[in-house]
Design a protein around this motif. Structure first.
Motif, PDB file in Angstrom:
ATOM      1  N   VAL A  86       0.747   3.600   8.825  1.00  0.00           N
ATOM      2  CA  VAL A  86       1.131   2.807   7.660  1.00  0.00           C
ATOM      3  C   VAL A  86       2.606   2.461   7.848  1.00  0.00           C
ATOM      4  O   VAL A  86       3.410   3.350   8.104  1.00  0.00           O
TER       5      VAL A  86
ATOM      6  N   ARG B 281       2.141  -5.126   0.442  1.00  0.00           N
ATOM      7  CA  ARG B 281       0.952  -4.295   0.677  1.00  0.00           C
ATOM      8  C   ARG B 281       1.334  -2.816   0.753  1.00  0.00           C
ATOM      9  O   ARG B 281       0.649  -1.961   0.207  1.00  0.00           O
TER      10      ARG B 281
ATOM     11  N   VAL C 231       0.020   0.155  -1.693  1.00  0.00           N
ATOM     12  CA  VAL C 231      -0.588   1.375  -1.149  1.00  0.00           C
ATOM     13  C   VAL C 231       0.198   2.594  -1.610  1.00  0.00           C
ATOM     14  O   VAL C 231      -0.379   3.604  -2.030  1.00  0.00           O
ATOM     15  N   ASP C 232       1.521   2.509  -1.574  1.00  0.00           N
ATOM     16  CA  ASP C 232       2.378   3.632  -1.963  1.00  0.00           C
ATOM     17  C   ASP C 232       2.211   3.983  -3.440  1.00  0.00           C
ATOM     18  O   ASP C 232       2.177   5.159  -3.806  1.00  0.00           O
TER      19      ASP C 232
ATOM     20  N   TYR D 258      -0.473   3.567  -5.331  1.00  0.00           N
ATOM     21  CA  TYR D 258      -1.741   4.265  -5.523  1.00  0.00           C
ATOM     22  C   TYR D 258      -1.738   5.642  -4.874  1.00  0.00           C
ATOM     23  O   TYR D 258      -2.304   6.591  -5.416  1.00  0.00           O
TER      24      TYR D 258
ATOM     25  N   GLU E  94      -3.540   7.079   1.279  1.00  0.00           N
ATOM     26  CA  GLU E  94      -2.628   6.094   1.872  1.00  0.00           C
ATOM     27  C   GLU E  94      -3.259   5.442   3.097  1.00  0.00           C
ATOM     28  O   GLU E  94      -3.271   4.219   3.239  1.00  0.00           O
TER      29      GLU E  94
ATOM     30  N   LEU F  17      -6.413   3.314   2.002  1.00  0.00           N
ATOM     31  CA  LEU F  17      -6.020   2.067   1.351  1.00  0.00           C
ATOM     32  C   LEU F  17      -5.375   1.105   2.337  1.00  0.00           C
ATOM     33  O   LEU F  17      -5.595  -0.107   2.258  1.00  0.00           O
ATOM     34  N   TRP F  18      -4.575   1.623   3.280  1.00  0.00           N
ATOM     35  CA  TRP F  18      -3.970   0.733   4.268  1.00  0.00           C
ATOM     36  C   TRP F  18      -5.030   0.137   5.180  1.00  0.00           C
ATOM     37  O   TRP F  18      -4.961  -1.024   5.564  1.00  0.00           O
TER      38      TRP F  18
ATOM     39  N   GLN G 171      -6.546  -2.608   3.222  1.00  0.00           N
ATOM     40  CA  GLN G 171      -5.590  -3.715   3.137  1.00  0.00           C
ATOM     41  C   GLN G 171      -5.490  -4.466   4.464  1.00  0.00           C
ATOM     42  O   GLN G 171      -5.407  -5.682   4.474  1.00  0.00           O
TER      43      GLN G 171
END
Length: 166
Positions: free
Chosen positions: A43, A89, A93-94, A96, A142, A145-146, A149
């Motif tokens: 990430v 993005r 992500v951070d 959440y 993290e 989600l990344w 994304q």
């Protein structure tokens, strides 16, 4: 180390050492962050982070520079069909990942301390276990989600994912 003025204006230093219930969870956090950041999906991070400074652990394309971070405050309208920047993005992500960590840490704390006669009464171990659970959930969230994304062409609308506990 602290210094305090005593009687008659004398200087009396007081030596203190870090308390185990403060240092153990922080060491656990650093250990888990290092393990997760060095393995698997990368990430992006800000250019001043440990992963991006000398010697850099991340390739240059994963380090966000000052210009990227300035753009982070400018929200693109996904309704207008614009693609969010990498910094936007990462921010999403951070945000959440922070929520995941807060929720899991709070729930773990309740489980550890709310167990009645079976509860864990060693505060150092309790805080370390809380931190371990929270950081694990943060880093797994993290990376997940990344991954989502990075696979979506226009990213995910931050409003599409609702995370709340009532």
């Amino acid at each position: 180390m602290t210094a305090a003025f005593g009687t008659q204006g004398t200087l009396g230093p007081t030596l203190q050492y870090p308390k185990s219930e403060e240092i153990a969870p922080q060491l656990m956090r650093v250990l888990l962050e290092a393990i997760y950041d060095s393995h698997g999906l990368v990430v992006p991070a800000i250019s001043s982070s440990t992963a991006c400074t000398s010697p850099p652990l991340y390739p240059k394309q994963y380090c966000l520079g000052p210009d990227d971070m300035k753009a982070q405050g400018l929200a693109h309208s996904l309704d207008a069909g614009t693609t969010p920047t990498t910094a936007e993005r990462v921010k999403w992500v951070d945000e959440y990942a922070n929520r995941f960590e807060a929720i899991v840490t709070a729930l773990t704390s309740q489980l550890i301390r709310g167990g009645g006669w079976a509860s864990l009464n060693n505060e150092t171990v309790a805080k370390t276990v809380e931190t371990m659970a929270g950081v694990n959930s943060r880093k797994v969230g993290e990376k997940a989600l990344w991954k989502i994304q990075s696979e979506c062409e226009a990213g995910i609308d931050p409003g599409a994912l609702a995370l709340s506990i009532r």
